[in-house]
Design a protein around this motif. Sequence first.
Motif, mmCIF file in Angstrom:
data_model
loop_
_atom_site.group_PDB
_atom_site.id
_atom_site.type_symbol
_atom_site.label_atom_id
_atom_site.label_comp_id
_atom_site.label_asym_id
_atom_site.label_seq_id
_atom_site.Cartn_x
_atom_site.Cartn_y
_atom_site.Cartn_z
ATOM 1 N N VAL A 37 -0.850 14.111 -13.565
ATOM 2 C CA VAL A 37 -1.290 14.792 -12.249
ATOM 3 C C VAL A 37 -2.206 15.751 -12.665
ATOM 4 O O VAL A 37 -2.070 16.057 -13.935
ATOM 5 N N THR A 38 -3.469 15.857 -12.114
ATOM 6 C CA THR A 38 -4.338 16.732 -12.056
ATOM 7 C C THR A 38 -4.250 18.040 -11.393
ATOM 8 O O THR A 38 -4.159 17.957 -10.322
ATOM 9 N N LEU A 39 -4.213 19.239 -12.207
ATOM 10 C CA LEU A 39 -4.111 20.455 -11.390
ATOM 11 C C LEU A 39 -5.549 21.234 -11.394
ATOM 12 O O LEU A 39 -5.987 21.183 -12.771
ATOM 13 N N VAL A 40 -5.727 21.812 -10.450
ATOM 14 C CA VAL A 40 -7.216 22.509 -10.247
ATOM 15 C C VAL A 40 -6.589 23.866 -9.571
ATOM 16 O O VAL A 40 -6.147 23.832 -8.765
ATOM 17 N N GLY A 41 -7.241 25.004 -10.327
ATOM 18 C CA GLY A 41 -6.848 26.246 -9.905
ATOM 19 C C GLY A 41 -7.458 27.311 -10.872
ATOM 20 O O GLY A 41 -8.127 27.016 -11.610
ATOM 21 N N GLU A 42 -7.052 28.379 -10.367
ATOM 22 C CA GLU A 42 -6.396 29.034 -8.999
ATOM 23 C C GLU A 42 -7.583 29.506 -8.126
ATOM 24 O O GLU A 42 -8.256 30.265 -8.243
ATOM 25 N N PHE A 43 -7.084 28.955 -7.021
ATOM 26 C CA PHE A 43 -8.137 29.082 -5.753
ATOM 27 C C PHE A 43 -7.431 30.349 -5.070
ATOM 28 O O PHE A 43 -6.263 30.605 -4.912
ATOM 29 N N GLN A 44 -8.555 31.175 -4.477
ATOM 30 C CA GLN A 44 -8.031 32.523 -3.999
ATOM 31 C C GLN A 44 -8.495 32.303 -2.598
ATOM 32 O O GLN A 44 -9.301 33.155 -1.910
ATOM 33 N N LEU A 45 -8.232 31.206 -1.995
ATOM 34 C CA LEU A 45 -8.632 30.993 -0.620
ATOM 35 C C LEU A 45 -7.303 31.165 0.403
ATOM 36 O O LEU A 45 -6.285 31.167 0.018
ATOM 37 N N GLU A 46 -7.376 31.277 1.750
ATOM 38 C CA GLU A 46 -6.617 31.363 2.587
ATOM 39 C C GLU A 46 -6.149 30.044 2.783
ATOM 40 O O GLU A 46 -6.663 28.857 2.437
ATOM 41 N N LYS A 47 -4.582 29.938 3.178
ATOM 42 C CA LYS A 47 -4.033 28.587 3.090
ATOM 43 C C LYS A 47 -4.681 27.615 4.010
ATOM 44 O O LYS A 47 -4.975 26.333 3.488
ATOM 45 N N ASN A 48 -5.214 28.001 5.107
ATOM 46 C CA ASN A 48 -5.998 26.935 6.264
ATOM 47 C C ASN A 48 -7.167 26.520 5.383
ATOM 48 O O ASN A 48 -7.174 25.331 5.737
ATOM 49 N N ASN A 49 -8.051 27.380 4.798
ATOM 50 C CA ASN A 49 -9.126 26.847 4.011
ATOM 51 C C ASN A 49 -8.880 25.945 3.048
ATOM 52 O O ASN A 49 -9.578 24.949 2.927
ATOM 53 N N ALA A 50 -7.984 26.303 2.308
ATOM 54 C CA ALA A 50 -7.634 25.455 1.211
ATOM 55 C C ALA A 50 -7.111 24.114 1.690
ATOM 56 O O ALA A 50 -7.374 23.073 1.124
ATOM 57 N N GLU A 51 -6.162 24.043 2.452
ATOM 58 C CA GLU A 51 -5.491 22.786 3.282
ATOM 59 C C GLU A 51 -6.740 21.722 3.674
ATOM 60 O O GLU A 51 -6.940 20.577 3.453
ATOM 61 N N GLU A 52 -7.838 22.370 4.065
ATOM 62 C CA GLU A 52 -9.015 21.573 4.623
ATOM 63 C C GLU A 52 -9.799 20.845 3.541
ATOM 64 O O GLU A 52 -10.238 20.026 3.606
ATOM 65 N N LEU A 53 -10.230 22.066 2.530
ATOM 66 C CA LEU A 53 -10.757 21.449 1.348
ATOM 67 C C LEU A 53 -9.989 20.419 0.611
ATOM 68 O O LEU A 53 -10.548 19.256 0.387
ATOM 69 N N LEU A 54 -8.772 20.593 0.494
ATOM 70 C CA LEU A 54 -7.801 19.380 0.030
ATOM 71 C C LEU A 54 -7.900 18.141 0.687
ATOM 72 O O LEU A 54 -7.903 17.004 -0.002
ATOM 73 N N LYS A 55 -7.845 18.260 1.980
ATOM 74 C CA LYS A 55 -8.023 16.936 2.528
ATOM 75 C C LYS A 55 -9.236 16.357 2.541
ATOM 76 O O LYS A 55 -9.334 15.096 2.412
ATOM 77 N N LYS A 56 -10.401 17.077 2.448
ATOM 78 C CA LYS A 56 -11.663 16.416 2.156
ATOM 79 C C LYS A 56 -11.732 15.746 0.615
ATOM 80 O O LYS A 56 -12.114 14.803 0.852
#
Length: 113
Positions: free
Chosen positions: A53-72
């Motif tokens: 498993v590859t972990l990338v972080g730590e993101f300081q984004l709102e959850k909605n923005n992070a979910e959109e980026l993750l989906k893309k």
Amino acid sequence: MSRGKKLDLFIGANIEDGWNEIEEKKNTSKKTVLSLNKHQLFFSKEKRRGKVVTLVGEFQLEKNNAEELLKKLKKKLGCGGSFKDGFMEFQGELKEKLRPLLVDEGFNFKAKH
């Protein structure tokens, strides 16, 4: 009586008073959202249940923005993943493919990562 609410019975209270509902204050502190160029991301690789498993972080984004980026990113990489506690988890060893995609989105990485 709904599930999850705490009730308190005061000793010596009149029966006519009934039950009193205790209200708990939730921590409403918000994380400060950093601009994209101030993120200092790093990669981490773990083995979970015999798979990488590859972990990338730590993101300081709102959850909605992070979910959109993750989906893309999942769509471009053709893999599964999730967003937990500010870190994005991707199934597989994807450091070499993932780094240019995040740089194109405007994120920076710590030195030697």
